[in-house]
Motif scaffolding. Structure first.
Motif, PDB file in Angstrom:
ATOM      1  N   THR A   1     -32.315  37.003 -16.905  1.00  0.00           N
ATOM      2  CA  THR A   1     -31.117  36.777 -16.675  1.00  0.00           C
ATOM      3  C   THR A   1     -30.469  37.925 -16.148  1.00  0.00           C
ATOM      4  OG1 THR A   1     -30.182  36.880 -18.730  1.00  0.00           O
ATOM      5  CG2 THR A   1     -31.035  34.603 -17.934  1.00  0.00           C
ATOM      6  N   GLY A   2     -30.849  39.172 -16.658  1.00  0.00           N
ATOM      7  CA  GLY A   2     -30.027  40.350 -16.477  1.00  0.00           C
ATOM      8  C   GLY A   2     -28.861  40.577 -17.161  1.00  0.00           C
ATOM      9  N   GLU A   3     -28.588  39.493 -18.319  1.00  0.00           N
ATOM     10  CA  GLU A   3     -27.488  39.677 -19.203  1.00  0.00           C
ATOM     11  C   GLU A   3     -27.769  40.712 -20.254  1.00  0.00           C
ATOM     12  OE1 GLU A   3     -24.960  36.653 -22.367  1.00  0.00           O
ATOM     13  OE2 GLU A   3     -26.645  36.050 -21.237  1.00  0.00           O
ATOM     14  N   ARG A   4     -26.857  41.747 -20.447  1.00  0.00           N
ATOM     15  CA  ARG A   4     -26.890  42.594 -21.475  1.00  0.00           C
ATOM     16  C   ARG A   4     -26.657  42.161 -22.889  1.00  0.00           C
ATOM     17  NH1 ARG A   4     -24.633  48.345 -19.075  1.00  0.00           N
ATOM     18  NH2 ARG A   4     -26.240  48.744 -17.420  1.00  0.00           N
ATOM     19  N   LEU A   5     -27.217  42.592 -23.758  1.00  0.00           N
ATOM     20  CA  LEU A   5     -27.085  42.288 -25.272  1.00  0.00           C
ATOM     21  C   LEU A   5     -25.724  42.962 -25.575  1.00  0.00           C
ATOM     22  CD1 LEU A   5     -27.685  40.906 -27.748  1.00  0.00           C
ATOM     23  CD2 LEU A   5     -29.160  42.943 -28.410  1.00  0.00           C
ATOM     24  N   THR A   6     -24.808  42.404 -26.301  1.00  0.00           N
ATOM     25  CA  THR A   6     -23.400  42.738 -26.617  1.00  0.00           C
ATOM     26  C   THR A   6     -23.467  43.983 -27.594  1.00  0.00           C
ATOM     27  OG1 THR A   6     -22.233  40.689 -26.392  1.00  0.00           O
ATOM     28  CG2 THR A   6     -21.216  42.248 -27.477  1.00  0.00           C
ATOM     29  N   VAL A   7     -22.785  44.988 -27.301  1.00  0.00           N
ATOM     30  CA  VAL A   7     -22.755  46.149 -28.194  1.00  0.00           C
ATOM     31  C   VAL A   7     -21.341  46.293 -28.759  1.00  0.00           C
ATOM     32  CG1 VAL A   7     -22.662  48.747 -28.076  1.00  0.00           C
ATOM     33  CG2 VAL A   7     -24.381  47.449 -26.525  1.00  0.00           C
TER      34      VAL A   7
ATOM     35  N   ASP B   1     -32.057  42.995 -38.188  1.00  0.00           N
ATOM     36  CA  ASP B   1     -32.033  42.298 -39.698  1.00  0.00           C
ATOM     37  C   ASP B   1     -32.820  41.102 -39.664  1.00  0.00           C
ATOM     38  OD1 ASP B   1     -29.930  44.293 -40.314  1.00  0.00           O
ATOM     39  OD2 ASP B   1     -28.602  43.183 -39.176  1.00  0.00           O
ATOM     40  N   GLN B   2     -33.142  40.357 -38.637  1.00  0.00           N
ATOM     41  CA  GLN B   2     -33.964  39.164 -38.595  1.00  0.00           C
ATOM     42  C   GLN B   2     -34.615  39.000 -37.323  1.00  0.00           C
ATOM     43  OE1 GLN B   2     -31.215  35.881 -39.546  1.00  0.00           O
ATOM     44  NE2 GLN B   2     -30.119  36.334 -37.746  1.00  0.00           N
ATOM     45  N   PRO B   3     -35.534  38.250 -37.209  1.00  0.00           N
ATOM     46  CA  PRO B   3     -36.433  37.931 -36.124  1.00  0.00           C
ATOM     47  C   PRO B   3     -35.369  37.464 -34.882  1.00  0.00           C
ATOM     48  CG  PRO B   3     -37.812  37.162 -37.622  1.00  0.00           C
ATOM     49  CD  PRO B   3     -36.378  37.418 -38.036  1.00  0.00           C
ATOM     50  N   THR B   4     -35.840  37.867 -33.698  1.00  0.00           N
ATOM     51  CA  THR B   4     -34.788  37.209 -32.522  1.00  0.00           C
ATOM     52  C   THR B   4     -35.798  36.330 -31.675  1.00  0.00           C
ATOM     53  OG1 THR B   4     -33.512  37.670 -30.404  1.00  0.00           O
ATOM     54  CG2 THR B   4     -35.057  39.279 -31.220  1.00  0.00           C
ATOM     55  N   SER B   5     -35.417  35.340 -31.016  1.00  0.00           N
ATOM     56  CA  SER B   5     -36.255  34.482 -30.013  1.00  0.00           C
ATOM     57  C   SER B   5     -36.407  35.078 -28.725  1.00  0.00           C
ATOM     58  CB  SER B   5     -35.681  33.214 -30.095  1.00  0.00           C
ATOM     59  OG  SER B   5     -34.388  33.158 -29.548  1.00  0.00           O
ATOM     60  N   ILE B   6     -35.567  36.155 -28.421  1.00  0.00           N
ATOM     61  CA  ILE B   6     -35.437  36.784 -26.984  1.00  0.00           C
ATOM     62  C   ILE B   6     -36.241  37.872 -27.003  1.00  0.00           C
ATOM     63  CG2 ILE B   6     -34.061  37.568 -25.120  1.00  0.00           C
ATOM     64  CD1 ILE B   6     -31.749  35.477 -26.135  1.00  0.00           C
ATOM     65  N   ARG B   7     -37.125  38.099 -25.736  1.00  0.00           N
ATOM     66  CA  ARG B   7     -37.687  39.448 -25.650  1.00  0.00           C
ATOM     67  C   ARG B   7     -36.615  40.287 -24.776  1.00  0.00           C
ATOM     68  NH1 ARG B   7     -44.256  39.176 -24.888  1.00  0.00           N
ATOM     69  NH2 ARG B   7     -44.542  38.234 -26.849  1.00  0.00           N
ATOM     70  N   TRP B   8     -35.947  41.021 -25.516  1.00  0.00           N
ATOM     71  CA  TRP B   8     -35.055  41.912 -24.910  1.00  0.00           C
ATOM     72  C   TRP B   8     -35.790  43.264 -24.190  1.00  0.00           C
ATOM     73  CZ3 TRP B   8     -30.450  40.021 -24.200  1.00  0.00           C
ATOM     74  CH2 TRP B   8     -29.927  39.205 -25.084  1.00  0.00           C
ATOM     75  N   SER B   9     -35.449  43.654 -23.077  1.00  0.00           N
ATOM     76  CA  SER B   9     -35.556  44.799 -22.437  1.00  0.00           C
ATOM     77  C   SER B   9     -34.826  45.818 -22.762  1.00  0.00           C
ATOM     78  CB  SER B   9     -36.107  44.498 -21.069  1.00  0.00           C
ATOM     79  OG  SER B   9     -36.907  43.599 -20.714  1.00  0.00           O
ATOM     80  N   VAL B  10     -35.065  47.307 -22.853  1.00  0.00           N
ATOM     81  CA  VAL B  10     -34.483  48.220 -23.013  1.00  0.00           C
ATOM     82  C   VAL B  10     -34.051  49.160 -21.625  1.00  0.00           C
ATOM     83  CG1 VAL B  10     -34.003  50.618 -24.367  1.00  0.00           C
ATOM     84  CG2 VAL B  10     -35.205  48.475 -25.206  1.00  0.00           C
ATOM     85  N   PHE B  11     -32.855  49.421 -21.521  1.00  0.00           N
ATOM     86  CA  PHE B  11     -32.656  50.305 -20.149  1.00  0.00           C
ATOM     87  C   PHE B  11     -32.389  51.696 -20.745  1.00  0.00           C
ATOM     88  CE2 PHE B  11     -28.475  48.290 -21.043  1.00  0.00           C
ATOM     89  CZ  PHE B  11     -27.698  49.469 -20.826  1.00  0.00           C
ATOM     90  N   VAL B  12     -32.659  52.809 -20.136  1.00  0.00           N
ATOM     91  CA  VAL B  12     -31.957  54.086 -20.394  1.00  0.00           C
ATOM     92  C   VAL B  12     -31.864  54.719 -19.125  1.00  0.00           C
ATOM     93  CG1 VAL B  12     -32.695  56.556 -21.540  1.00  0.00           C
ATOM     94  CG2 VAL B  12     -33.580  54.385 -22.522  1.00  0.00           C
ATOM     95  N   HIS B  13     -30.368  55.298 -18.900  1.00  0.00           N
ATOM     96  CA  HIS B  13     -30.023  55.733 -17.706  1.00  0.00           C
ATOM     97  C   HIS B  13     -29.607  57.150 -18.007  1.00  0.00           C
ATOM     98  CE1 HIS B  13     -28.938  51.431 -16.513  1.00  0.00           C
ATOM     99  NE2 HIS B  13     -30.387  51.749 -16.233  1.00  0.00           N
ATOM    100  N   LEU B  14     -29.831  58.057 -17.005  1.00  0.00           N
ATOM    101  CA  LEU B  14     -29.267  59.533 -16.919  1.00  0.00           C
ATOM    102  C   LEU B  14     -28.197  59.416 -16.111  1.00  0.00           C
ATOM    103  CD1 LEU B  14     -29.643  62.481 -17.640  1.00  0.00           C
ATOM    104  CD2 LEU B  14     -30.894  62.909 -15.888  1.00  0.00           C
ATOM    105  N   LEU B  15     -26.909  59.859 -16.513  1.00  0.00           N
ATOM    106  CA  LEU B  15     -25.684  59.702 -15.793  1.00  0.00           C
ATOM    107  C   LEU B  15     -25.030  61.131 -15.540  1.00  0.00           C
ATOM    108  CD1 LEU B  15     -24.007  56.472 -17.727  1.00  0.00           C
ATOM    109  CD2 LEU B  15     -25.598  56.592 -15.675  1.00  0.00           C
ATOM    110  N   ASP B  16     -24.398  61.161 -14.507  1.00  0.00           N
ATOM    111  CA  ASP B  16     -23.857  62.300 -14.352  1.00  0.00           C
ATOM    112  C   ASP B  16     -22.444  62.234 -14.643  1.00  0.00           C
ATOM    113  OD1 ASP B  16     -22.260  61.054 -12.242  1.00  0.00           O
ATOM    114  OD2 ASP B  16     -23.372  62.243 -10.683  1.00  0.00           O
ATOM    115  N   GLY B  17     -21.598  63.140 -14.315  1.00  0.00           N
ATOM    116  CA  GLY B  17     -20.017  63.036 -14.998  1.00  0.00           C
ATOM    117  C   GLY B  17     -19.135  61.969 -14.183  1.00  0.00           C
ATOM    118  N   GLY B  18     -19.707  61.649 -12.992  1.00  0.00           N
ATOM    119  CA  GLY B  18     -18.932  60.519 -12.266  1.00  0.00           C
ATOM    120  C   GLY B  18     -19.600  59.077 -12.675  1.00  0.00           C
ATOM    121  N   GLY B  19     -20.485  59.066 -13.547  1.00  0.00           N
ATOM    122  CA  GLY B  19     -21.001  57.958 -13.941  1.00  0.00           C
ATOM    123  C   GLY B  19     -22.435  57.379 -12.868  1.00  0.00           C
ATOM    124  N   LYS B  20     -22.558  58.269 -12.039  1.00  0.00           N
ATOM    125  CA  LYS B  20     -23.621  57.938 -11.106  1.00  0.00           C
ATOM    126  C   LYS B  20     -25.140  57.882 -11.691  1.00  0.00           C
ATOM    127  CE  LYS B  20     -25.951  58.971  -6.749  1.00  0.00           C
ATOM    128  NZ  LYS B  20     -25.842  60.013  -5.543  1.00  0.00           N
TER     129      LYS B  20
END
Length: 641
Positions: free
Chosen positions: A611-617, A539-558
């Protein structure tokens, strides 16, 4: 000449021959390996423009340019006379820069004698900025030559009180301005000097005012003559030459603009303290004692104009002061060399040596640079295109060296034109379709890519290229990473080919949204890879360079596979996103060979890599989602290898 420290009578009689010999020696140094380096972005763009003008095209009308006409038409004349040769066109700049050194010798000699003249000339010609800019086809050489010529005419006019010399000075300053806009500053310095003279010397007030009127009138008449002639062919000339500069940094506050100018002064002083401090001392001294060097001292305050400019600034923008600073430095050094005590003269010699020797070293290093990267890229372009094919390149210099014409905007693709709205991805798409462009070269280097990838609508341009063109190769050019797009059948449509397989809307933080994704296949074998494209919006520029993670999870969350990175591999990070655009980003998840067969899901999110902090979803009701992750709906079936 001083009795304390004098040159021989013979040297005094032949100082001009010494100056000429030094100028010729300097010219050899300026011409050495002149065409060995081909990676100066501005030089390449200007060479391309001069080449197109030599073929009969009109700047500002037939191709985009923000360069002033005297500079461009001089380069076009050289290209027409000697052909599109980088050496020939650059040699024109080198000759003018050395000629400027000769004028500085005459200036300082007229004020303080032969020794000061030689010192000022040597200081000017050895200055690293002068040497670097003088070896490329850049406007600084033309601007400085006419500025020095104007200063010389102004100095002679003051001595003789002749109006025609003031008129000549005004016309020279006009040519300096018409070579580069900063060429206006020497005129301002001379007007400041006349105003100071009128205030401090009442009997000369009328003469000073009359001289200022002649000076300003001659400048204005020359500028209007050239500007009026060009306006007949180019109606929007003002926007092409002035609006380009006014658009830069328009988002900055006045405090930021002033701070940027002060930062430039501080950085310049940090780089050249041994040169700048004596020159400033001499400037103050000449004003206080009303010496002849006050003409050069009043050039220094014109630098305050940089506190009002919102555009990008660098050391080369202060080059307009170098003729005056060189003379003032020479005056300071000469006064030290005339001290009665030998130890003090020795200090002056050491000071001068410590100033000039590092400069000479830098110049020698510059002269030895050889570009081994551009040649192979140029040959690659030529082998995959015909002379009639159009090329859009992140670096117009590649168009010049490959002798391939570009579209209108190709004349001046730069960081400035792609960030101030002068060039947009939408405009380039229109030009590609209209001109049937066969090849486009985009620098995707994380360090060097700062032009086309900085377009405010670059993601849409990237989608267009990936849809209608194929990637032939990714070529290295020093730190540059040139992606070559090519097609045998150029597109005729201009629309953004945005298609989202699975649309959705998930809010992340206060500005970022995930608006959908593409999943080409839901079945993958262990040991293979799974492709995913995410579509983001802001919606507007952000001052932080966020990184994206994509994980492949099994049924148990691994987690059985993942791909973490900044959007578009760091080429288009989140702090450059603009409101309303959609950014597509590709991910490849490697599925381990030992992944057990079964059903898997993909989870997506963003985090601060520092920092490793995730962006709130947030979910549809605005409630934060646990673990700040988005689980994509399709089930991924992993099969045996």
């Amino acid at each position: 000449m001083s009795k304390r420290f004098s040159l021989s009578q013979r040297f005094a009689r032949h100082a001009h021959w010494v100056a000429l010999a030094l100028c010729l020696l300097a010219l050899v140094g300026y011409l050495y390996h002149l065409d060995a380096w081909q990676m100066n972005d501005d030089d390449g763009a200007h060479l391309y423009q001069a080449w197109r003008m030599s073929e009969g095209e009109v700047p500002y009308r037939d191709f985009l340019s923000s360069q002033m006409p005297v500079f461009l038409y001089a380069g076009a004349a050289l290209a027409r006379l000697f052909g599109p040769s980088a050496f020939a066109v650059r040699a024109g700049s080198a000759c003018l820069m050395v000629a400027t050194g000769g004028l500085i010798f005459l200036l300082a000699r007229r004020v303080a004698g032969n020794l000061a003249g030689l010192l000022a000339m040597i200081v000017f010609l050895l200055h690293p900025d002068v040497y670097e800019q003088g070896r490329f086809f850049l406007s600084e050489a033309y601007m400085l030559f006419f500025a020095a010529l104007g200063l010389y005419a102004f100095l002679v006019a003051g001595e003789r009180g002749a109006g025609r010399w003031y008129a000549l000075a005004g016309m020279a300053f006009a040519l300096s301005t018409l070579s580069k806009l900063f060429g206006l500053l020497p005129l301002g310095g001379c007007l400041l000097y006349l105003a100071w003279e009128a205030v401090t010397a009442a009997p000369q007030r009328r003469r000073s005012l009359r001289s200022g009127a002649v000076l300003l009138g001659a400048w204005l008449g020359m500028v209007l003559l050239v500007w009026g002639g060009l306006s007949l062919a180019v109606p929007d000339l003002f926007d092409a030459l002035i609006g380009h500069h006014l658009r830069q940094g328009g988002q900055l506050t006045w405090l930021q603009v002033v701070g940027k100018g002060l930062a430039l002064f501080a950085d310049y002083l940090r780089h050249y303290p041994l040169f700048l401090l004596p020159a400033l001392f001499a400037a103050v001294r000449e004003v206080l004692r009303k010496g002849r060097g006050a003409i050069f001292a009043w050039q220094v305050p014109t630098a305050l104009a940089f506190l009002l400019l919102s555009r990008e600034l660098g050391h080369r923008h202060l080059m307009i002061l170098l003729p005056s600073l060189a003379v003032l430095f020479a005056l300071a050094l000469q006064s030290c060399l005339t001290w009665r005590r030998k130890p003090l003269r020795l200090v002056a010699l050491v000071w001068g040596g410590c100033t000039l020797l590092p400069w000479a070293t830098l110049d020698l290093r510059q002269a030895r640079q050889v570009d081994t990267w551009t040649g192979p890229v140029v040959e690659y372009i030529r082998s995959h295109t015909d002379e009639s094919d159009l090329l859009i390149s992140d670096y117009p210099g590649l168009n010049f060296f490959a002798r391939r014409r570009g579209t209108y905007s190709c004349g001046e693709i730069s960081h400035v034109t792609t960030t101030n709205g002068r060039i947009t991805g939408a405009k380039l798409r229109q030009e590609m379709a209209a001109g049937r462009v066969k090849m486009i070269i985009v620098d995707e280097g994380l360090v060097s890519g700062h032009q086309l990838t900085y377009l405010p609508d670059y993601p849409a341009l990237r989608r267009y290229l990936r849809t209608h063109y194929q990637t032939l190769d990714v070529l290295p050019r020093a730190e540059q990473r040139l992606r070559v797009y090519w097609t045998a059948n150029p597109p005729t449509i201009t629309a953004d080919p945005l298609r989202i397989q699975y649309p959705l809307r998930v809010e992340l933080g206060e500005t970022v949204r995930l608006v959908g994704y593409d999943l080409p296949t839901r079945m993958v074998r262990a040991g293979e890879t799974l492709s995913l494209t995410l579509y983001w919006a802001a919606d507007q520029p952000t001052s932080i360079r966020w990184s994206v993670f994509v994980h492949l999870l099994d049924g148990g969350g691994k987690v059985w596979g993942q791909h973490d990175k900044q959007p578009q591999d760091g080429v288009y990070p989140t702090d450059r996103w603009s409101g309303g655009e959609v950014v597509d980003d590709d991910y490849v998840i490697a599925v381990p060979a030992d992944a057990p067969p079964g059903e898997y899901r993909l989870e997506v999110g963003m985090y601060n890599w520092i920092t490793g902090e995730r962006l709130t979803v947030f979910d549809a009701s605005g409630t934060p989602v646990p673990d700040n992750r988005i689980i994509l709906e399709p089930i991924i079936s992993v099969m045996e290898p």
